[in-house]
Design an enzyme around this catalytic site. Structure first.
Site: not given
Ligand code: L34
Length: 284
Positions: A52, A96, A119
């Site tokens: 982020k 988060q 959010d």
């Molecule tokens: N308050 N908490 C709050 N807001 C959110 O919007 C979230 N979320 C979820 C968990 N807790 C939260 C996220 O940000 C899930 N989440 C989230 C954000 C980004 C990614 C995954 C979950 C992400 O970047 N995923 C990448 C891979 C990351 C890695 O290598 O681990 C992808 O390509 O899916």
């Protein structure tokens, strides 16, 4: 053979548009600002928060991150939120999730000013979404809708089945699909004959948090399958809620994990922060 919906690529395209708009605002001395709060040292949360921060930098959005120890008291956290609620540099505040067990998530969410709740978890914003007259959409469900839209998939009149009923994904996802004129069913752990219900779906959204939960026998041939799950396997690799290898040959479109919904969640966060900054300055 399904078409792969490339969330990373679609994200990049939308982030470029956001960056351009941020640049136009900079010419008017307006810089959107996001504060991200992480309590504790959950490694997955650390990765998401880092992603982020980086996304903000790349888009020209100012960001502050607060990485607090796992034993931070609820009172201290609420004090920090008070400070950020009153800080004009900050347009978006995000705590988060998950928070450590001694902190009540609902109290924290309710403490964030609805105007800075990028959010869209605050009850005021949840209520606005229900009515259909909202400022912010929750990032993950909004990311799913953007993936569908960018892939030219229309929800109107389609059977949309959401598996999972969380406040963060399942419930708001169902509402957004309804706003897009889908015929929406929400399934959960008590649903009888789950495979029978999921097989009705033209658009199937998996948000259960269980690896390989959706298998080929649960998918109608030609269905669009969106995988919201992010599960970490024992070897550390990420996997979704959909058994990709078996479902991909049956579906018409499918999202991968990683590189599907995850990057879109962050893109929608940037979009909400930009929107909040504009609203704070009376620009629509
Ligand atoms: N308050 N908490 C709050 N807001 C959110 O919007 C979230 N979320 C979820 C968990 N807790 C939260 C996220 O940000 C899930 N989440 C989230 C954000 C980004 C990614 C995954 C979950 C992400 O970047 N995923 C990448 C891979 C990351 C890695 O290598 O681990 C992808 O390509 O899916």
């Amino acid at each position: 053979m399904a078409k792969i919906i490339n969330g990373k690529e679609i994200s990049e395209k939308i982030r470029l548009r956001i960056a351009e708009e941020v640049k136009e605002l900079a010419a008017k001395d307006i810089v959107p600002g996001l504060a991200v709060i992480l309590v504790g040292e959950d490694p997955a949360s650390q990765v998401y928060v880092r992603n982020k921060k980086r996304a903000c930098e790349q888009a020209g959005i100012y960001s502050e991150s607060y990485e607090l120890p796992g034993d931070t008291s609820q009172e201290e956290l609420l004090k920090l939120i008070d400070k950020l609620n009153n800080d004009p540099k900050i347009n978006g505040i995000l705590a988060q999730l998950p928070l450590p067990g001694h902190i009540d998530e609902e109290t924290v969410i309710n403490h964030i000013s609805p105007e800075k709740d990028v959010d869209a978890f605050h009850p005021i914003n949840v209520g606005k979404i229900m009515i259909g007259n909202y400022d912010f959409l929750p990032c993950t469900p909004a990311g799913v809708m953007a993936l569908l839209e960018e892939s030219g998939i229309d929800c109107a009149g389609k059977e949309c089945v959401v598996v999972g009923r969380s406040n963060i994904v399942g419930k708001p996802q169902a509402m957004l699909l309804l706003h897009s004129h889908g015929t929406v069913t929400i399934c959960h752990s008590r649903t009888k004959n789950l495979a029978e219900v999921t097989r009705r779906a033209d658009i199937l959204i998996a948000a259960v948090g269980k690896p390989d939960f959706i298998t080929a026998d649960m998918v109608k041939p030609g269905a669009v399958v969106i995988d919201v799950g992010i599960n970490r396997k024992e070897d550390g690799k990420l996997t979704g809620d959909v058994n990709f290898a078996s479902v991909e040959p049956v579906a018409s479109y499918i999202t991968p994990v990683p590189g599907g919904v995850g990057p879109m969640t962050i893109t929608m966060l940037l979009q909400n922060t930009l929107k909040s900054a504009k609203k704070a300055k009376g620009i629509s």
